[in-house]
Design a protein around this motif. Structure first.
Motif, PDB file in Angstrom:
ATOM      1  N   THR A  65     -28.247  20.674 -18.432  1.00  0.00           N
ATOM      2  CA  THR A  65     -29.445  20.386 -17.650  1.00  0.00           C
ATOM      3  C   THR A  65     -29.351  18.984 -17.039  1.00  0.00           C
ATOM      4  OG1 THR A  65     -30.785  21.845 -19.022  1.00  0.00           O
ATOM      5  CG2 THR A  65     -31.962  20.178 -17.744  1.00  0.00           C
ATOM      6  N   ALA A  66     -28.889  18.036 -17.832  1.00  0.00           N
ATOM      7  CA  ALA A  66     -28.737  16.668 -17.329  1.00  0.00           C
ATOM      8  C   ALA A  66     -27.700  16.615 -16.211  1.00  0.00           C
ATOM      9  CB  ALA A  66     -28.343  15.724 -18.468  1.00  0.00           C
ATOM     10  N   LEU A  68     -26.854  19.071 -14.194  1.00  0.00           N
ATOM     11  CA  LEU A  68     -27.443  19.726 -13.025  1.00  0.00           C
ATOM     12  C   LEU A  68     -28.409  18.788 -12.314  1.00  0.00           C
ATOM     13  CD1 LEU A  68     -27.788  22.266 -11.293  1.00  0.00           C
ATOM     14  CD2 LEU A  68     -29.569  22.999 -12.894  1.00  0.00           C
ATOM     15  N   GLU A  69     -29.253  18.113 -13.083  1.00  0.00           N
ATOM     16  CA  GLU A  69     -30.195  17.165 -12.481  1.00  0.00           C
ATOM     17  C   GLU A  69     -29.451  16.029 -11.783  1.00  0.00           C
ATOM     18  OE1 GLU A  69     -33.509  17.413 -12.096  1.00  0.00           O
ATOM     19  OE2 GLU A  69     -33.246  19.412 -12.951  1.00  0.00           O
ATOM     20  N   ALA A  70     -28.368  15.566 -12.407  1.00  0.00           N
ATOM     21  CA  ALA A  70     -27.580  14.486 -11.791  1.00  0.00           C
ATOM     22  C   ALA A  70     -26.963  14.974 -10.483  1.00  0.00           C
ATOM     23  CB  ALA A  70     -26.494  14.005 -12.751  1.00  0.00           C
ATOM     24  N   ARG A  71     -26.428  16.207 -10.494  1.00  0.00           N
ATOM     25  CA  ARG A  71     -25.851  16.753  -9.263  1.00  0.00           C
ATOM     26  C   ARG A  71     -26.913  16.905  -8.180  1.00  0.00           C
ATOM     27  NH1 ARG A  71     -22.297  21.145 -12.372  1.00  0.00           N
ATOM     28  NH2 ARG A  71     -20.521  19.809 -12.860  1.00  0.00           N
ATOM     29  N   LYS A  72     -28.092  17.368  -8.577  1.00  0.00           N
ATOM     30  CA  LYS A  72     -29.182  17.505  -7.605  1.00  0.00           C
ATOM     31  C   LYS A  72     -29.537  16.141  -7.019  1.00  0.00           C
ATOM     32  CE  LYS A  72     -31.595  21.540  -9.474  1.00  0.00           C
ATOM     33  NZ  LYS A  72     -32.840  21.972 -10.143  1.00  0.00           N
ATOM     34  N   GLU A  73     -29.599  15.140  -7.872  1.00  0.00           N
ATOM     35  CA  GLU A  73     -29.953  13.798  -7.404  1.00  0.00           C
ATOM     36  C   GLU A  73     -28.882  13.258  -6.466  1.00  0.00           C
ATOM     37  OE1 GLU A  73     -32.134  10.475  -6.699  1.00  0.00           O
ATOM     38  OE2 GLU A  73     -32.783  12.284  -7.751  1.00  0.00           O
ATOM     39  N   SER A  76     -29.180  15.034  -3.240  1.00  0.00           N
ATOM     40  CA  SER A  76     -30.354  14.547  -2.525  1.00  0.00           C
ATOM     41  C   SER A  76     -30.057  13.204  -1.859  1.00  0.00           C
ATOM     42  CB  SER A  76     -31.533  14.421  -3.494  1.00  0.00           C
ATOM     43  OG  SER A  76     -32.636  13.849  -2.859  1.00  0.00           O
TER      44      SER A  76
END
Length: 192
Positions: A65-66, A68-73, A76
């Motif tokens: 999850t972390a 994925l969130e890092a990749r999304k950030e 972005s």
């Protein structure tokens, strides 16, 4: 005395039976206790293993999850940088008329837009390009109405058939087309 001897013998036999039954009961209780301890150890190991497995799964899930969130950030941030790069390019278009080669650029855009059209129609340009458009059309030998109705950094829109057909060839249009096609390339250049 025989009766007394019989009672005494019976009493001794009862004592021996009690001792034997008690010993057997203690052995049976010890066996039950050993079995219970083994089952408790097995159950405890099983629960500990299950808890470790769940803990590892939750840990992996948290890490994934972390990530994925890092990749999304990161995506972005990259998207915002690409959008900012194209916004900067759009702002740079405001100064294109001051360049020495703008006349050549404008004539090329106009030539592309009127190619194959022939006479008639209207050429829409920014008010700053009205005379430029008239001179280029004369040079190309094309008769068309020139209207300074647009607000753009440079380029033309050719209107045909009373406005039903438009040929857009402005710098903004070209930048927008390029932006749609080249965002991945621009991102690669910015972040390589």
């Amino acid at each position: 005395m025989a009766l007394e001897d019989i009672f005494k013998a019976l009493e001794e036999q009862a004592d021996r039976d009690i001792v034997a039954v008690t010993a057997e009961a203690r052995e049976h209780a010890a066996a039950i206790l050993d079995e219970a301890e083994r089952e408790a150890d097995t159950l405890k190991r099983s629960r500990v293993e299950e808890a470790e497995r769940l803990s590892q799964a939750r840990g992996r899930q948290t890490v994934n999850t972390a990530r994925l969130e890092a990749r999304k950030e990161v995506a972005s941030v990259k998207d915002r940088a690409v959008v900012a790069a194209f916004a900067d390019a759009r702002e740079a278009l405001a100064d294109v008329r001051t360049r020495d080669d703008y006349d050549t650029l404008f004539r090329g855009l106009l030539r592309e837009a009127v190619e194959g059209v022939g006479d008639g129609g209207a050429v829409l340009v920014d008010s700053a390009d009205v005379e430029r458009a008239r001179g280029a059309l004369d040079e190309f030998g094309i008769v068309a109405e020139v209207r300074g109705e647009m607000h753009c950094a440079g380029g033309v829109v050719v209107e045909l058939e009373g406005g039903r057909v438009l040929r857009r060839n402005t710098l903004e249009d070209r930048l927008d087309k390029f932006a749609g096609v080249a965002q991945a390339s621009v991102a690669e250049i910015l972040f390589a």
